[in-house]
Motif scaffolding. Sequence first.
Motif, mmCIF file in Angstrom:
data_model
loop_
_atom_site.group_PDB
_atom_site.id
_atom_site.type_symbol
_atom_site.label_atom_id
_atom_site.label_comp_id
_atom_site.label_asym_id
_atom_site.label_seq_id
_atom_site.Cartn_x
_atom_site.Cartn_y
_atom_site.Cartn_z
ATOM 1 N N VAL A 5 0.931 -1.093 0.056
ATOM 2 C CA VAL A 5 -0.071 0.155 0.216
ATOM 3 C C VAL A 5 0.799 1.202 -0.162
ATOM 4 C CG1 VAL A 5 -1.767 1.258 1.305
ATOM 5 C CG2 VAL A 5 -2.043 -1.158 1.200
ATOM 6 N N ASN A 6 0.759 2.040 -0.708
ATOM 7 C CA ASN A 6 1.466 3.438 -0.857
ATOM 8 C C ASN A 6 0.974 4.317 0.331
ATOM 9 O OD1 ASN A 6 3.192 2.885 -2.987
ATOM 10 N ND2 ASN A 6 1.297 3.296 -4.612
ATOM 11 N N ARG A 7 1.602 4.883 0.970
ATOM 12 C CA ARG A 7 1.340 5.662 1.965
ATOM 13 C C ARG A 7 1.368 7.054 1.676
ATOM 14 N NH1 ARG A 7 -1.525 2.356 5.150
ATOM 15 N NH2 ARG A 7 0.026 0.349 5.777
ATOM 16 N N PRO A 8 0.573 7.795 2.352
ATOM 17 C CA PRO A 8 0.609 9.250 1.776
ATOM 18 C C PRO A 8 1.742 9.888 2.363
ATOM 19 C CG PRO A 8 -1.209 8.618 3.472
ATOM 20 C CD PRO A 8 -0.467 7.555 3.144
ATOM 21 N N LEU A 9 2.145 10.928 1.922
ATOM 22 C CA LEU A 9 3.222 11.781 2.388
ATOM 23 C C LEU A 9 3.055 12.613 3.406
ATOM 24 C CD1 LEU A 9 4.832 13.095 -0.851
ATOM 25 C CD2 LEU A 9 5.668 11.301 0.420
ATOM 26 N N THR A 10 1.366 12.617 3.839
ATOM 27 C CA THR A 10 1.022 13.446 4.967
ATOM 28 C C THR A 10 1.342 12.638 6.197
ATOM 29 O OG1 THR A 10 -1.141 12.698 4.502
ATOM 30 C CG2 THR A 10 -0.477 14.911 3.839
ATOM 31 N N GLU A 11 1.618 11.240 6.241
ATOM 32 C CA GLU A 11 1.865 10.465 7.425
ATOM 33 C C GLU A 11 3.208 10.896 8.238
ATOM 34 O OE1 GLU A 11 -1.077 6.594 6.955
ATOM 35 O OE2 GLU A 11 1.008 6.481 6.668
#
Length: 121
Positions: A5-11
């Motif tokens: 799963v690609n994780r958002p850069l906002t995490e």
Amino acid sequence: MALPVNRPLTEVTLHAVMPDLSTSDTVYIPCPWRGRITRWYSAIDNAITTADGSISLTINGTAVTGSTITVTQSGCAVGDVDSAIPTAANNVIEGDYIGIVTTGACDTTCITHFAIVIERD
């Protein structure tokens, strides 16, 4: 290896260490961001005995719904990772404090490491 799963850069992630899972205790972490706790993890340094370990989160002293992690005593070993996905009361703002609370139900001194994932607003 590609992540499933690609994780958002906002995490972003906060890290903490509890010196002993087998003692009723709370570790506090200041939160430097506004956002929502999306998941969190624990990893133990050694096996625990007698009973399962129970850990949960609070924000400014208020329980985070669905945040309880159970470290199962039976078959546990060094490096075991457990996790939970909070379902409510998981919003934080800059300056809040997050508490990691253990019941101290298990035996055997066990250093425990935590990672709390926050999706920033």
